[in-house]
Design a protein around this motif. Structure first.
Motif, PDB file in Angstrom:
ATOM      1  N   LEU A  60       8.039  12.778   1.036  1.00  0.00           N
ATOM      2  CA  LEU A  60       6.964  13.137   0.111  1.00  0.00           C
ATOM      3  C   LEU A  60       6.444  14.545   0.346  1.00  0.00           C
ATOM      4  O   LEU A  60       5.640  15.047  -0.443  1.00  0.00           O
ATOM      5  N   ALA A  61       6.903  15.190   1.401  1.00  0.00           N
ATOM      6  CA  ALA A  61       6.517  16.585   1.639  1.00  0.00           C
ATOM      7  C   ALA A  61       6.944  17.483   0.484  1.00  0.00           C
ATOM      8  O   ALA A  61       6.336  18.533   0.246  1.00  0.00           O
ATOM      9  N   ASP A  62       7.966  17.065  -0.266  1.00  0.00           N
ATOM     10  CA  ASP A  62       8.453  17.848  -1.399  1.00  0.00           C
ATOM     11  C   ASP A  62       7.915  17.355  -2.740  1.00  0.00           C
ATOM     12  O   ASP A  62       8.406  17.768  -3.798  1.00  0.00           O
ATOM     13  N   VAL A  63       6.931  16.470  -2.710  1.00  0.00           N
ATOM     14  CA  VAL A  63       6.378  15.886  -3.934  1.00  0.00           C
ATOM     15  C   VAL A  63       4.937  16.388  -4.124  1.00  0.00           C
ATOM     16  O   VAL A  63       4.131  16.320  -3.200  1.00  0.00           O
ATOM     17  N   PRO A  64       4.597  16.892  -5.307  1.00  0.00           N
ATOM     18  CA  PRO A  64       3.251  17.427  -5.541  1.00  0.00           C
ATOM     19  C   PRO A  64       2.155  16.386  -5.356  1.00  0.00           C
ATOM     20  O   PRO A  64       2.352  15.187  -5.581  1.00  0.00           O
ATOM     21  N   ALA A  65       0.988  16.860  -4.975  1.00  0.00           N
ATOM     22  CA  ALA A  65      -0.155  15.986  -4.686  1.00  0.00           C
ATOM     23  C   ALA A  65      -0.603  15.186  -5.902  1.00  0.00           C
ATOM     24  O   ALA A  65      -1.175  14.106  -5.758  1.00  0.00           O
ATOM     25  N   GLU A  66      -0.348  15.694  -7.110  1.00  0.00           N
ATOM     26  CA  GLU A  66      -0.785  14.960  -8.301  1.00  0.00           C
ATOM     27  C   GLU A  66      -0.131  13.582  -8.382  1.00  0.00           C
ATOM     28  O   GLU A  66      -0.680  12.656  -8.982  1.00  0.00           O
ATOM     29  N   PHE A  67       1.051  13.425  -7.763  1.00  0.00           N
ATOM     30  CA  PHE A  67       1.736  12.133  -7.756  1.00  0.00           C
ATOM     31  C   PHE A  67       1.373  11.310  -6.520  1.00  0.00           C
ATOM     32  O   PHE A  67       1.126  10.111  -6.627  1.00  0.00           O
ATOM     33  N   THR A  68       1.342  11.945  -5.364  1.00  0.00           N
ATOM     34  CA  THR A  68       1.029  11.203  -4.140  1.00  0.00           C
ATOM     35  C   THR A  68      -0.417  10.729  -4.123  1.00  0.00           C
ATOM     36  O   THR A  68      -0.736   9.732  -3.469  1.00  0.00           O
ATOM     37  N   ALA A  69      -1.299  11.408  -4.863  1.00  0.00           N
ATOM     38  CA  ALA A  69      -2.704  10.993  -4.904  1.00  0.00           C
ATOM     39  C   ALA A  69      -2.871   9.622  -5.544  1.00  0.00           C
ATOM     40  O   ALA A  69      -3.885   8.948  -5.314  1.00  0.00           O
ATOM     41  N   LEU A  70      -1.902   9.198  -6.337  1.00  0.00           N
ATOM     42  CA  LEU A  70      -1.975   7.875  -6.966  1.00  0.00           C
ATOM     43  C   LEU A  70      -1.742   6.758  -5.959  1.00  0.00           C
ATOM     44  O   LEU A  70      -2.100   5.604  -6.215  1.00  0.00           O
ATOM     45  N   VAL A  71      -1.143   7.087  -4.824  1.00  0.00           N
ATOM     46  CA  VAL A  71      -0.835   6.100  -3.780  1.00  0.00           C
ATOM     47  C   VAL A  71      -1.228   6.676  -2.417  1.00  0.00           C
ATOM     48  O   VAL A  71      -0.379   6.919  -1.558  1.00  0.00           O
ATOM     49  N   PRO A  72      -2.514   6.887  -2.207  1.00  0.00           N
ATOM     50  CA  PRO A  72      -2.959   7.617  -1.004  1.00  0.00           C
ATOM     51  C   PRO A  72      -2.644   6.917   0.299  1.00  0.00           C
ATOM     52  O   PRO A  72      -2.591   7.560   1.358  1.00  0.00           O
ATOM     53  N   ASN A  73      -2.460   5.612   0.269  1.00  0.00           N
ATOM     54  CA  ASN A  73      -2.195   4.855   1.488  1.00  0.00           C
ATOM     55  C   ASN A  73      -0.765   4.335   1.562  1.00  0.00           C
ATOM     56  O   ASN A  73      -0.478   3.366   2.253  1.00  0.00           O
ATOM     57  N   GLY A  74       0.127   4.981   0.823  1.00  0.00           N
ATOM     58  CA  GLY A  74       1.519   4.580   0.868  1.00  0.00           C
ATOM     59  C   GLY A  74       1.794   3.262   0.183  1.00  0.00           C
ATOM     60  O   GLY A  74       2.763   2.569   0.513  1.00  0.00           O
ATOM     61  N   GLU A  75       0.957   2.912  -0.800  1.00  0.00           N
ATOM     62  CA  GLU A  75       1.147   1.645  -1.503  1.00  0.00           C
ATOM     63  C   GLU A  75       2.526   1.552  -2.154  1.00  0.00           C
ATOM     64  O   GLU A  75       3.105   0.482  -2.273  1.00  0.00           O
TER      65      GLU A  75
END
Length: 405
Positions: free
Chosen positions: A170-185
């Motif tokens: 996920l280091a290569d994935v923008p925050a706008e997407f990772t913010a939807l799953v902040p706890n690795g859901e």
């Protein structure tokens, strides 16, 4: 977009949708449940007693042969020690297992690198796939699931479908997407936008400029628009969500205006695009489709095209994000995590656009120029919080049905 250029139910269906974005799920968007089998050691059958005279020489030769056999067995054991199979559960618009398909060639590279075999289990559209996963939560049909989008994410998480996991990829994935799953859901793997598309030539012939808002579309062009039923279609559901995001509590007034103005409603993206949309021979020059539809018209045109024959109204776009995740209760958690990491890697993500008809989330992927030239990726797509969608989806569909029936 011709029927041969796109996954047939895709969704996007995909599917954008999608997703996709997968395409029609409910018509809203899997292989036998295969687990690795350890080779069973069988006892040799009793051999008949013979009259061979055992000498020192024969004993030595036998010992040497046994040593050689043991070494070979050890080497075979070492070679197969990493052999493991994981089952990837996916919606029905995921490319079918085929050695010639680039997606499955990428998965073969994963196997070559890790020793982990991947088997595909197609579980229906997204809604069906999720329903099955809810029923088997903790004792899943597979090990990794691909294709739950943000309209179903909270439901999947609430049902305990996924094991939380934060992939280093996920280091290569923008925050706008990772913010939807902040706890690795779950792990974001692709995105797309469901938008109103229009037939450029048809509008020119009618002397109509493309509208620049949902209000203008409803007030002036309802009788030229075909939409999908949100109860049966993923893009239809996404478009309904777009109107809720845009109008809030007044969203039903927009749909009442469409109903009064003569909008056409069909059950699937395929019917809307290939039967009702004027570009494909129908009578409606506006259709709910995807932001990625125009470049695919160019890519798969029978004759080379310099410009796309269809356009996108960016102000109508709703962002769909699809996720993969480790299924809770998997018998192969480590191998499943390795697969999730790979699904976000550049090697796999580069195959996403031309084979899943959605956009890669890995920002290191270089896109075909046709995407950058002809696709529409809105700067501020409409969106809703996944938890709000989960809490209200059924009630919203009921309200929509009452208005449109």
């Amino acid at each position: 977009m011709r029927a041969t250029t796109r996954l047939t139910a895709a969704v996007l269906a995909l599917g954008l949708v999608v997703a996709a974005c997968g395409d029609d799920s409910n018509d809203t968007e899997g292989s036998a449940d295969t687990q690795p089998n350890d080779a069973a050691a069988e006892e040799p059958a009793d051999e008949p007693v013979d009259d061979t005279v055992v000498t020192d020489e024969t004993t030595a030769a036998t010992d040497a042969a046994d040593d050689e056999s043991d070494d070979g067995a050890d080497e075979e054991s070492d070679d197969g020690a990493g052999a493991e199979t994981v089952t990837l559960v996916a919606y029905d618009s995921f490319p079918a297992a085929d050695d010639e398909n680039p997606v499955h060639q990428a998965l073969a590279d994963f196997t070559a690198e890790t020793g982990v075999e991947v088997e595909l289990l197609v579980a229906g559209d997204t809604g069906t796939m999720l329903s099955k996963a809810e029923l088997t939560a903790g004792n899943p049909e597979g090990d990794v699931m691909w294709g739950i989008d943000n309209t179903f994410l909270s439901r999947a998480v609430g049902a305990g479908v996924f094991e939380p996991y934060v992939s280093p990829a996920l280091a290569d994935v923008p925050a706008e997407f990772t913010a939807l799953v902040p706890n690795g859901e779950a792990t974001p793997v692709d995105f797309g936008d469901v938008c109103v598309n229009y037939d450029i030539a048809a509008l020119d012939e009618l002397g109509i400029d493309p509208p620049t808002s949902l209000e203008e579309l409803a007030e002036e062009h309802a009788d030229l628009l075909v939409v999908e039923n949100p109860a049966t279609s993923s893009p239809g559901l996404a478009f309904m969500m777009a109107t809720i995001a845009e109008f809030g509590d007044d969203w039903t007034e927009f749909w009442q205006a469409l109903a009064d103005g003569g909008v056409e409603v069909v059950d699937s993206w395929t019917t809307a695009y290939y039967e009702s949309f004027s570009w494909a021979g129908g009578e409606r020059p506006f259709v709910v489709s995807y932001g990625s539809s125009p470049p695919f018209e160019v890519l798969y045109a029978e004759e080379p095209m310099d410009t796309a024959p269809t356009g996108v109204i960016a102000e109508t776009c709703f962002r769909q994000v699809e996720f993969a995740g480790v299924l809770a209760g998997t018998d192969a958690p480590e191998a499943a995590r390795q697969l999730v990491d790979f699904l976000v890697s550049e090697r796999f993500q580069r195959e996403v656009p031309l084979n899943l008809f959605v956009w890669p989330v890995n920002q290191t992927v270089e896109l075909d120029p046709v995407f950058t030239d002809f696709a529409t990726i809105p700067d501020s797509p409409l969106s809703l919080d996944p938890a709000e969608i989960d809490a209200n989806r059924s009630a919203w569909i009921d309200e929509w049905t009452e208005i449109m029936s």
